[in-house]
Design an enzyme around this catalytic site. Structure first.
Site, PDB file in Angstrom:
ATOM      1  N   ARG A  73     -67.382   7.455-104.143  1.00 28.40           N
ATOM      2  CA  ARG A  73     -66.445   7.026-103.108  1.00 28.40           C
ATOM      3  C   ARG A  73     -67.121   6.010-102.173  1.00 28.40           C
ATOM      4  O   ARG A  73     -66.537   4.982-101.831  1.00 28.40           O
ATOM      5  CB  ARG A  73     -65.957   8.248-102.327  1.00 28.40           C
ATOM      6  CG  ARG A  73     -64.973   7.952-101.196  1.00 28.40           C
ATOM      7  CD  ARG A  73     -64.402   9.266-100.674  1.00 28.40           C
ATOM      8  NE  ARG A  73     -63.765   9.144 -99.378  1.00 28.40           N
ATOM      9  CZ  ARG A  73     -62.503   8.773 -99.193  1.00 28.40           C
ATOM     10  NH1 ARG A  73     -61.768   8.451-100.240  1.00 28.40           N
ATOM     11  NH2 ARG A  73     -61.987   8.716 -97.983  1.00 28.40           N
TER      12      ARG A  73
ATOM     13  N   HIS B 286     -68.892  12.084-103.864  1.00 33.22           N
ATOM     14  CA  HIS B 286     -68.734  11.239-102.680  1.00 33.22           C
ATOM     15  C   HIS B 286     -69.577   9.969-102.792  1.00 33.22           C
ATOM     16  O   HIS B 286     -69.265   8.963-102.149  1.00 33.22           O
ATOM     17  CB  HIS B 286     -69.101  12.029-101.420  1.00 33.22           C
ATOM     18  CG  HIS B 286     -67.980  12.070-100.419  1.00 33.22           C
ATOM     19  ND1 HIS B 286     -66.746  12.606-100.706  1.00 33.22           N
ATOM     20  CD2 HIS B 286     -67.895  11.606 -99.146  1.00 33.22           C
ATOM     21  CE1 HIS B 286     -65.966  12.499 -99.647  1.00 33.22           C
ATOM     22  NE2 HIS B 286     -66.637  11.888 -98.695  1.00 33.22           N
TER      23      HIS B 286
ATOM     24  N   HIS C 240     -58.492   6.556 -94.769  1.00 36.15           N
ATOM     25  CA  HIS C 240     -59.054   6.857 -93.453  1.00 36.15           C
ATOM     26  C   HIS C 240     -57.980   6.692 -92.385  1.00 36.15           C
ATOM     27  O   HIS C 240     -57.258   5.693 -92.373  1.00 36.15           O
ATOM     28  CB  HIS C 240     -60.224   5.916 -93.135  1.00 36.15           C
ATOM     29  CG  HIS C 240     -61.466   6.224 -93.895  1.00 36.15           C
ATOM     30  ND1 HIS C 240     -62.475   5.304 -94.097  1.00 36.15           N
ATOM     31  CD2 HIS C 240     -61.882   7.357 -94.508  1.00 36.15           C
ATOM     32  CE1 HIS C 240     -63.447   5.851 -94.795  1.00 36.15           C
ATOM     33  NE2 HIS C 240     -63.111   7.097 -95.066  1.00 36.15           N
TER      34      HIS C 240
ATOM     35  N   ARG D 240     -61.490  11.201-103.267  1.00 33.41           N
ATOM     36  CA  ARG D 240     -62.308  12.387-103.045  1.00 33.41           C
ATOM     37  C   ARG D 240     -62.191  13.257-104.286  1.00 33.41           C
ATOM     38  O   ARG D 240     -61.182  13.221-104.995  1.00 33.41           O
ATOM     39  CB  ARG D 240     -61.838  13.156-101.811  1.00 33.41           C
ATOM     40  CG  ARG D 240     -61.850  12.346-100.514  1.00 33.41           C
ATOM     41  CD  ARG D 240     -61.260  13.167 -99.370  1.00 33.41           C
ATOM     42  NE  ARG D 240     -61.274  12.433 -98.106  1.00 33.41           N
ATOM     43  CZ  ARG D 240     -60.283  11.675 -97.656  1.00 33.41           C
ATOM     44  NH1 ARG D 240     -59.170  11.539 -98.385  1.00 33.41           N
ATOM     45  NH2 ARG D 240     -60.376  11.049 -96.496  1.00 33.41           N
TER      46      ARG D 240
ATOM     47  N   LYS E 161     -56.202  14.156 -97.132  1.00 28.09           N
ATOM     48  CA  LYS E 161     -56.288  15.142 -96.057  1.00 28.09           C
ATOM     49  C   LYS E 161     -55.007  15.155 -95.247  1.00 28.09           C
ATOM     50  O   LYS E 161     -54.383  14.124 -95.012  1.00 28.09           O
ATOM     51  CB  LYS E 161     -57.474  14.808 -95.146  1.00 28.09           C
ATOM     52  CG  LYS E 161     -58.837  14.983 -95.814  1.00 28.09           C
ATOM     53  CD  LYS E 161     -59.957  14.684 -94.840  1.00 28.09           C
ATOM     54  CE  LYS E 161     -61.318  14.920 -95.474  1.00 28.09           C
ATOM     55  NZ  LYS E 161     -62.439  14.632 -94.537  1.00 28.09           N
TER      56      LYS E 161
ATOM     57  N   TYR F  18     -69.073   1.389 -93.441  1.00 29.96           N
ATOM     58  CA  TYR F  18     -69.470   0.733 -94.682  1.00 29.96           C
ATOM     59  C   TYR F  18     -69.871  -0.721 -94.452  1.00 29.96           C
ATOM     60  O   TYR F  18     -70.654  -1.280 -95.206  1.00 29.96           O
ATOM     61  CB  TYR F  18     -68.329   0.808 -95.698  1.00 29.96           C
ATOM     62  CG  TYR F  18     -68.012   2.215 -96.118  1.00 29.96           C
ATOM     63  CD1 TYR F  18     -68.773   2.860 -97.086  1.00 29.96           C
ATOM     64  CD2 TYR F  18     -66.967   2.922 -95.539  1.00 29.96           C
ATOM     65  CE1 TYR F  18     -68.487   4.159 -97.459  1.00 29.96           C
ATOM     66  CE2 TYR F  18     -66.683   4.216 -95.905  1.00 29.96           C
ATOM     67  CZ  TYR F  18     -67.444   4.825 -96.864  1.00 29.96           C
ATOM     68  OH  TYR F  18     -67.171   6.117 -97.229  1.00 29.96           O
TER      69      TYR F  18
END
Length: 311
Positions: free
Chosen positions: A249, A246, A272, A151, A174, A281
């Site tokens: 990414r 993004h 994730h 990110r 995150k 994806y």
């Protein structure tokens, strides 16, 4: 308590105690003003007088208003504001029950991530070729974004010490979760060149900082500056579609899966928490396979006149 006063207290709560951004506060205010106006038109002006039926009826009115119906995403945001208000009223013991607790937002349609092709990525990266100091830095930044799937906040948050053993980078994602991602030879060479030729120059122009990517004044590169680097490269490469950090990414994940990578490995590389997010994806790659098949196989499609193609 009067509803208008209750809403004012709630907005003060999200501003001071929850620290929500000014834009988020403004959105909550607009949503709740509409809610109050509807309740007032139905003779409801006190907080304890609101019922679950009122919330449901208001929701229904948003789904089928006069003119253009409210989009599912907008409706979900409005319901979030309303649910937050009624939770606040219950927590503050201003009401005895949370009348919005059972109201569920609409299920939003899944949006497939957008990726650019490998050739487009190559053209994008080639726009930063050169010996200019900014070009060398920009090359290192873009190569790292694509090579790691980071990110933009993770990339600009990197410190020099986060580049481990030259070909591994430590990303802080995150929730403060760390993950280790291979750097790849192209990104490694670009970062090494930047560290040797450019970073010492930029670092000498500002205060000492451990940041990996620096601006021309020696401070840590901001997310906005990184976004502008990519925008300039996209314009020079002739990419017509919208390109953001993004996008790189998404392209990182899509190209890995197209190359045969396991979805669980891609999940770890992207950071994730749920494999379900990564599986989006796989839908992108299936769509790509379908398009290639339709365009390439002689019996995969009909001719414009409706007749079957000749074998």
């Amino acid at each position: 308590m009067a509803l208008d006063r209750a809403v004012a207290d709630y907005l003060r709560h999200i501003a001071i105690e929850r620290g929500l951004s000014a834009n988020t506060q403004a959105a909550y205010r607009r949503d709740l003003e509409g809610y109050l106006a509807w309740l007032g038109a139905h003779g409801v002006v006190e907080a304890p007088a609101v019922t679950a039926a009122h919330v449901s009826e208001y929701t229904a009115s948003l789904r089928t208003p006069e003119g253009q119906p409210v989009r599912a995403s907008s409706l979900a945001r409005v319901l979030s504001s309303i649910r937050g208000l009624h939770r606040f009223l219950l927590d503050e013991q201003l009401v005895e029950v949370d009348v919005a607790r059972e109201v569920r937002p609409p299920k939003l349609p899944g949006r497939l991530p957008k990726a650019i092709t490998i050739d487009q990525v190559r053209a994008l990266l080639e726009t930063t070729d050169g010996d200019d100091l900014l070009a060398v830095r920009d090359k290192a930044l873009l190569e790292l974004l694509y090579a790691t799937g980071a990110r933009v906040s993770e990339a600009v948050g990197l410190n020099v010490d986060d580049v481990i053993d030259a070909d591994i980078v430590r990303l802080l994602g995150k929730g403060g979760k760390q993950r280790i991602v291979p750097l790849g030879s192209f990104a490694r060479d670009a970062v090494d060149r930047y560290l040797v030729r450019v970073r010492p120059v930029f670092s000498g122009l500002g205060r000492s900082t451990p940041a990996l990517f620096l601006g021309q004044r020696g401070a840590r590169l901001s997310r906005q500056s990184a976004w502008l680097v990519l925008q300039r490269a996209a314009e020079r490469s002739g990419l017509e579609s919208h390109v953001s950090p993004h996008t790189l990414r998404h392209s990182f994940a899509t190209h890995l899966l197209q190359g045969g990578a396991d979805v669980r490995v891609v999940q770890e590389l992207l950071g994730h928490s749920s494999v379900a997010t990564t599986q989006l994806y796989t839908l992108v790659t299936v769509d790509n396979l379908r398009d290639v098949y339709t365009q390439s196989h002689p019996r995969a499609r009909w001719t414009a006149g409706g007749a079957a193609p000749q074998a």
